[in-house]
Write an enzyme that holds these catalytic residues in place. Sequence first.
Site, PDB file in Angstrom:
ATOM      1  N   PHE A 140     -16.865   4.328  -0.404  1.00 32.85           N
ATOM      2  CA  PHE A 140     -15.518   4.115   0.119  1.00 32.85           C
ATOM      3  C   PHE A 140     -15.208   5.241   1.103  1.00 32.85           C
ATOM      4  CE2 PHE A 140     -11.750   1.575  -1.585  1.00 32.85           C
ATOM      5  CZ  PHE A 140     -12.484   0.417  -1.777  1.00 32.85           C
ATOM      6  N   GLN A 262       0.962   5.126   3.767  1.00 33.37           N
ATOM      7  CA  GLN A 262      -0.385   4.846   4.234  1.00 33.37           C
ATOM      8  C   GLN A 262      -0.454   3.489   4.941  1.00 33.37           C
ATOM      9  OE1 GLN A 262      -3.919   4.111   1.383  1.00 33.37           O
ATOM     10  NE2 GLN A 262      -4.392   5.968   2.539  1.00 33.37           N
ATOM     11  N   HIS A 264      -3.097   0.855   6.031  1.00 28.20           N
ATOM     12  CA  HIS A 264      -4.494   0.510   5.776  1.00 28.20           C
ATOM     13  C   HIS A 264      -5.092  -0.064   7.052  1.00 28.20           C
ATOM     14  CE1 HIS A 264      -8.094  -1.156   4.050  1.00 28.20           C
ATOM     15  NE2 HIS A 264      -7.804  -0.643   2.868  1.00 28.20           N
ATOM     16  N   LEU A 274      -4.525  -7.962   2.885  1.00 31.29           N
ATOM     17  CA  LEU A 274      -5.561  -6.933   2.987  1.00 31.29           C
ATOM     18  C   LEU A 274      -6.980  -7.484   2.889  1.00 31.29           C
ATOM     19  CD1 LEU A 274      -5.941  -3.680   2.808  1.00 31.29           C
ATOM     20  CD2 LEU A 274      -6.612  -4.215   0.482  1.00 31.29           C
ATOM     21  N   GLU A 277     -11.381  -1.960   1.998  1.00 26.05           N
ATOM     22  CA  GLU A 277     -12.228  -0.950   2.626  1.00 26.05           C
ATOM     23  C   GLU A 277     -13.675  -1.118   2.156  1.00 26.05           C
ATOM     24  OE1 GLU A 277     -10.399   2.962   3.133  1.00 26.05           O
ATOM     25  OE2 GLU A 277     -11.915   3.676   1.734  1.00 26.05           O
ATOM     26  N   ARG A 308      -8.454   6.961   5.728  1.00 24.33           N
ATOM     27  CA  ARG A 308      -7.678   5.843   6.268  1.00 24.33           C
ATOM     28  C   ARG A 308      -6.753   6.243   7.414  1.00 24.33           C
ATOM     29  NH1 ARG A 308      -6.373   2.652   0.628  1.00 24.33           N
ATOM     30  NH2 ARG A 308      -8.507   1.901   0.420  1.00 24.33           N
ATOM     31  N   HIS A 375       0.614  -0.074   3.511  1.00 17.22           N
ATOM     32  CA  HIS A 375      -0.199  -0.376   2.338  1.00 17.22           C
ATOM     33  C   HIS A 375       0.208   0.389   1.089  1.00 17.22           C
ATOM     34  CE1 HIS A 375      -3.785  -1.570   0.187  1.00 17.22           C
ATOM     35  NE2 HIS A 375      -4.175  -0.318   0.022  1.00 17.22           N
ATOM     36  N   ARG A 420      -3.771   9.006   0.769  1.00 17.82           N
ATOM     37  CA  ARG A 420      -4.527   8.639  -0.428  1.00 17.82           C
ATOM     38  C   ARG A 420      -5.923   8.155  -0.058  1.00 17.82           C
ATOM     39  NH1 ARG A 420      -5.581   3.735  -3.309  1.00 17.82           N
ATOM     40  NH2 ARG A 420      -4.327   2.482  -1.889  1.00 17.82           N
TER      41      ARG A 420
HETATM   42  C1  LIG Z   1      -3.859  -5.515  -1.348  1.00 20.84           C
HETATM   43  C2  LIG Z   1      -4.019  -4.206  -2.048  1.00 20.84           C
HETATM   44  C3  LIG Z   1      -5.267  -3.786  -2.467  1.00 20.84           C
HETATM   45  C4  LIG Z   1      -5.425  -2.583  -3.123  1.00 20.84           C
HETATM   46  N1  LIG Z   1      -6.678  -2.205  -3.524  1.00 20.84           N
HETATM   47  C5  LIG Z   1      -6.825  -1.041  -4.198  1.00 20.84           C
HETATM   48  C6  LIG Z   1      -8.110  -0.636  -4.658  1.00 20.84           C
HETATM   49  O1  LIG Z   1      -9.109  -1.322  -4.457  1.00 20.84           O
HETATM   50  N2  LIG Z   1      -8.202   0.519  -5.334  1.00 20.84           N
HETATM   51  C7  LIG Z   1      -7.121   1.304  -5.600  1.00 20.84           C
HETATM   52  O2  LIG Z   1      -7.270   2.329  -6.243  1.00 20.84           O
HETATM   53  N3  LIG Z   1      -5.892   0.934  -5.178  1.00 20.84           N
HETATM   54  C8  LIG Z   1      -5.714  -0.213  -4.489  1.00 20.84           C
HETATM   55  N4  LIG Z   1      -4.465  -0.573  -4.068  1.00 20.84           N
HETATM   56  C9  LIG Z   1      -3.306   0.185  -4.513  1.00 20.84           C
HETATM   57  C10 LIG Z   1      -2.958  -0.145  -5.934  1.00 20.84           C
HETATM   58  O3  LIG Z   1      -3.277  -1.492  -6.204  1.00 20.84           O
HETATM   59  C11 LIG Z   1      -1.496   0.050  -6.280  1.00 20.84           C
HETATM   60  O4  LIG Z   1      -1.093   1.295  -5.832  1.00 20.84           O
HETATM   61  C12 LIG Z   1      -1.283  -0.007  -7.769  1.00 20.84           C
HETATM   62  O5  LIG Z   1      -1.784  -1.219  -8.271  1.00 20.84           O
HETATM   63  C13 LIG Z   1       0.158   0.150  -8.197  1.00 20.84           C
HETATM   64  O6  LIG Z   1       0.227  -0.021  -9.603  1.00 20.84           O
HETATM   65  P1  LIG Z   1       1.523   0.279 -10.440  1.00 20.84           P
HETATM   66  O7  LIG Z   1       1.176   0.049 -11.860  1.00 20.84           O
HETATM   67  O8  LIG Z   1       2.096   1.582 -10.053  1.00 20.84           O
HETATM   68  O9  LIG Z   1       2.568  -0.811  -9.934  1.00 20.84           O
HETATM   69  P2  LIG Z   1       2.493  -2.402  -9.770  1.00 20.84           P
HETATM   70  O10 LIG Z   1       1.196  -2.971 -10.139  1.00 20.84           O
HETATM   71  O11 LIG Z   1       3.054  -2.698  -8.441  1.00 20.84           O
HETATM   72  O12 LIG Z   1       3.493  -2.900 -10.868  1.00 20.84           O
HETATM   73  C14 LIG Z   1       4.871  -2.686 -10.780  1.00 20.84           C
HETATM   74  C15 LIG Z   1       5.500  -3.279 -11.995  1.00 20.84           C
HETATM   75  O13 LIG Z   1       6.862  -2.928 -12.055  1.00 20.84           O
HETATM   76  C16 LIG Z   1       7.642  -4.062 -12.315  1.00 20.84           C
HETATM   77  N5  LIG Z   1       8.962  -3.826 -11.729  1.00 20.84           N
HETATM   78  C17 LIG Z   1       9.244  -3.385 -10.480  1.00 20.84           C
HETATM   79  N6  LIG Z   1      10.580  -3.298 -10.333  1.00 20.84           N
HETATM   80  C18 LIG Z   1      11.131  -3.678 -11.496  1.00 20.84           C
HETATM   81  C19 LIG Z   1      12.460  -3.809 -11.954  1.00 20.84           C
HETATM   82  N7  LIG Z   1      13.517  -3.543 -11.188  1.00 20.84           N
HETATM   83  N8  LIG Z   1      12.660  -4.237 -13.204  1.00 20.84           N
HETATM   84  C20 LIG Z   1      11.614  -4.554 -14.014  1.00 20.84           C
HETATM   85  N9  LIG Z   1      10.351  -4.446 -13.627  1.00 20.84           N
HETATM   86  C21 LIG Z   1      10.113  -4.012 -12.385  1.00 20.84           C
HETATM   87  C22 LIG Z   1       6.874  -5.205 -11.730  1.00 20.84           C
HETATM   88  O14 LIG Z   1       7.229  -6.402 -12.360  1.00 20.84           O
HETATM   89  C23 LIG Z   1       5.452  -4.790 -12.042  1.00 20.84           C
HETATM   90  O15 LIG Z   1       5.126  -5.190 -13.346  1.00 20.84           O
HETATM   91  C24 LIG Z   1      -4.308  -1.773  -3.379  1.00 20.84           C
HETATM   92  C25 LIG Z   1      -3.066  -2.173  -2.938  1.00 20.84           C
HETATM   93  C26 LIG Z   1      -2.919  -3.353  -2.241  1.00 20.84           C
HETATM   94  C27 LIG Z   1      -1.579  -3.684  -1.676  1.00 20.84           C
END
Ligand SMILES: Cc1cc2nc3c(=O)[nH]c(=O)nc-3n(C[C@H](O)[C@H](O)[C@H](O)COP(=O)(O)OP(=O)(O)OC[C@H]3O[C@@H](n4cnc5c(N)ncnc54)[C@H](O)[C@@H]3O)c2cc1C
Lengths: 609, 234
Positions: A140, A262, A264, A274, A277, A308, A375, A420
């Site tokens: 990566f 960031q 992407h 997306l 990468e 990135r 991103h 990141r």
């Molecule tokens: C397309 C894409 C591909 C990616 N690929 C990678 C990768 O390969 N490797 C990597 O390390 N990272 C990757 N990332 C980044 C990574 O996926 C995210 O940063 C990470 O998944 C965020 O996880 P989280 O648990 O913080 O939040 P999220 O998975 O976004 O979850 C947020 C949660 O909060 C809840 N929520 C939000 N607001 C409220 C509210 N007001 N009330 C109740 N619930 C609420 C939602 O329902 C959800 O359950 C990628 C991101 C994208 C956009």
Amino acid sequence: MPWRRRQPPVAERFAPVVDVSQLPVMEFDGVIVGGGGAGLRAGLQLARSGLKTAVLSKVFPTRSHTVSAQGGITCAIASEDPDDDWRWHMYDTVKGSDYIGDQDAIEYMCSVGPEAVYELEHMGLPFTRTESGRIYQRPFGGQSKNFGKGGQASRTCAAEDRTGHALLHTLYQNNLRAGTVFLNEWFAVDLVVNQDGAVAGVVALNIETGEVVFVKSKATVLATGGAGRIYATTTNAMTNTGDGVGMALRAGLPVQDIEMWQFHPTGIHRAGVLVTEGCRGEGGYLVNKDGERFMERYAPNAKDLASRDVVARSMVQEIMEGRGAGENADHVLLKLDHLGAETIHKRLPGIVELAKTFAHVDPVRELIPVVPTCHYMMGGVPTNVHGQALTQGAGSGDRVVEGLYAIGEAACVSVHGANRLGGNSLLDLVVFGRAAGLHIEETMRQGVAFRAASETDLERAGARLVRWDHSVGGESVAKLKEELQRLMLVNFNVFRSGERMRASIHQLAELRERIGQAHLADKSRVFNTARLEALELDNLLEVAEATAIVAEARTESRGAHARDDYTERDDENWLCHSLFFPGERRVAKRAVNFAPKTVDTFAPTARSY
Amino acid sequence: MRISLYRYDPDADAAPRMENLELDIPGVGDLMVLDLLERLKAIDPSIAYRRSCREGVCGSDGVNMNGRNGLACTTPVSEVARRGKLTLRPLPGLPVIRDLVVDMTQFYRQYEKIKPFLQNEDPPPARERLQTPEDREKLNGLYECILCACCSTSCPSFWWNPEKFVGPAGLLQAYRFLADSRDTATEERLAELEDPFSVFRCRGIMNCVSACPKGLNPTRAIGKIRTMLVERGI
Ligand SMILES: Cc1cc2nc3c(=O)[nH]c(=O)nc-3n(C[C@H](O)[C@H](O)[C@H](O)COP(=O)(O)OP(=O)(O)OC[C@H]3O[C@@H](n4cnc5c(N)ncnc54)[C@H](O)[C@@H]3O)c2cc1C
Ligand code: SF4
């Protein structure tokens, strides 16, 4: 087949939407707001320890944004390279952060990472395998061996190109097993903060019934993910509206490094979707309209696998200098066709699907049109390594906010600093989700009581519901949202200019006025998604305004923050975190941690790839 | 474009109704059904549906489009509309909460019933459990399920026995764990499936296969479970 109707839910049908003096109360030891990777990892820790735990999420957990993560989870498990070392991973992460990642937190993440990844495998995560049966790792961006001196590393553990899906489902499944209580399709409106500044829980809305409840807890964890939807195009899910950051700001708490967004390199042109990468990790590369592999000019060593921020800036430069592809010369192309059908189908099956659906190209034969796309939010609620939320005390030292934790993309612990590295977010989720869980467990063991909350405290947390429900006439939520998203896209993109940012700050202040007067046209009770979108708009505004004010204040270029009026990194003045205090809209500085416990400090040097 | 949209708000409507809407879209082009819904919602914010990732991986926006189940976000309008007309209904067979939003409780309950988690009580090694690429390959076509319910809600056996028949989605996941070389609960899993309903209500109609937006094949997985059950019986 019949379409069955169901009886209306039994809650009082026409009760006023909120009467805060009579809110029903639910009590938990720990409530986790968010069912993405971070929230589910923390939930699992607490449920296994026997604490009364609830995960409250506005979408069913497996629909959280984590499900979209493709490329993988970066971690030195030494499968592809038996000599790999977490210290090399740490070095890359510090350098990637442009030196404002906290070295104690990065050290913790990289060193306990392997344990956290093995745990996921033991829970059933279907990682891709090597011939020897170990977890497959792919190269990566920004990865190196031997502290940048040993060439490209392969450190990102992958389940094909569906790692986030595999990770999120595995965690959800194990939470089912552990008996976690799920409040699915509940929306957290605001934190309940008492007179001592401690958090007593959240006011939340049951989306299906419209019922409003005080969810009381001894520890409240914000795991609400990112806020990419402040931009008009983004790789982020439509639910990524920065609710946790909005809640923290409305509670008067600071956010850290929120100007760091960031972009992407490979968002599909127009659609924003997306492509990982990992495409470049597997050997793909970017070309301009002349078919030139231009990254060779910008990053002679790492080329397409530079960090990135570096790749995104190079792409924009190519486009600005007239070498963009397509009718409007507004994108570049990602070339995979030389990898051969077999590799593409085996390693990147999801990408084939997305490219066909959203770009109408088959990557086995054609190039994918891509542009840098919003991103990831590097900033968020500042925390210590246990996930405890921090603010500043009187003497401007760190002070823990009692009862509040933040993890995942909503938090800023900070392991990503100004940029990141790919695959480090998923690692951040599981490492700090677990760490927060462990800390809460320990705190509960020592004994904590519920914190008192007065009627005024509850009223404040429910005030937004009342405001929207009393709105009559005014502009529509959809229109205001679009305006905000356009403004951010144009003025807070890969390159930023002081003048335009200053103008934007005024426009955002105006938008705040207008949003305050906006109209919620649908005030119904059952599964009212118009109300949710209105509540989310408040959050988008908080995040956008904080971004704008801090971006304007940081008079340098570092990591993802590149200004055309301050083009150099300024270590003398800005080798620090930014803190944004919402009350007085003040920007302050906070020291970066340069004191890892088991390795020597990585001192800032010029960053080249 | 003429859209006929299923509307129902339990507080306001005595019965569901179809609302006819016109939307002027010059050259449908790349538009997905979800984009169309978003445009309708910008005009009438009271239209309710679920959505999140908008790229076909979160499984929120399963709906019935001109009689076919699928994901609104990855289905081009041009592919489902007939003569400029599109009828949008909630997924069939599950109770409707409001408009296109159905109550998925029963669907999730069937998923939970098959114990959708890896079971292996041997103490894990210090590193990962090993698995050959060939054994890992057996999980492809199974683990990718996004729980969108497009399959189960197109299955007559599930419509009539949603409490007893696990349904295609649940069974696909049951097989995902039966097929995992790391899982040791094969015997218990099969024992829980051998009643006349859980698996054997499947009549091989194969609606699930044509409905699945991820190209998965629940019927094949059900066939494999049947074989395992039969072999176990001998
Ligand atoms: C397309 C894409 C591909 C990616 N690929 C990678 C990768 O390969 N490797 C990597 O390390 N990272 C990757 N990332 C980044 C990574 O996926 C995210 O940063 C990470 O998944 C965020 O996880 P989280 O648990 O913080 O939040 P999220 O998975 O976004 O979850 C947020 C949660 O909060 C809840 N929520 C939000 N607001 C409220 C509210 N007001 N009330 C109740 N619930 C609420 C939602 O329902 C959800 O359950 C990628 C991101 C994208 C956009
Ligand atoms: S098998 Fe396919 S249709 Fe059924 S729930 Fe899974 S992804 Fe959806």
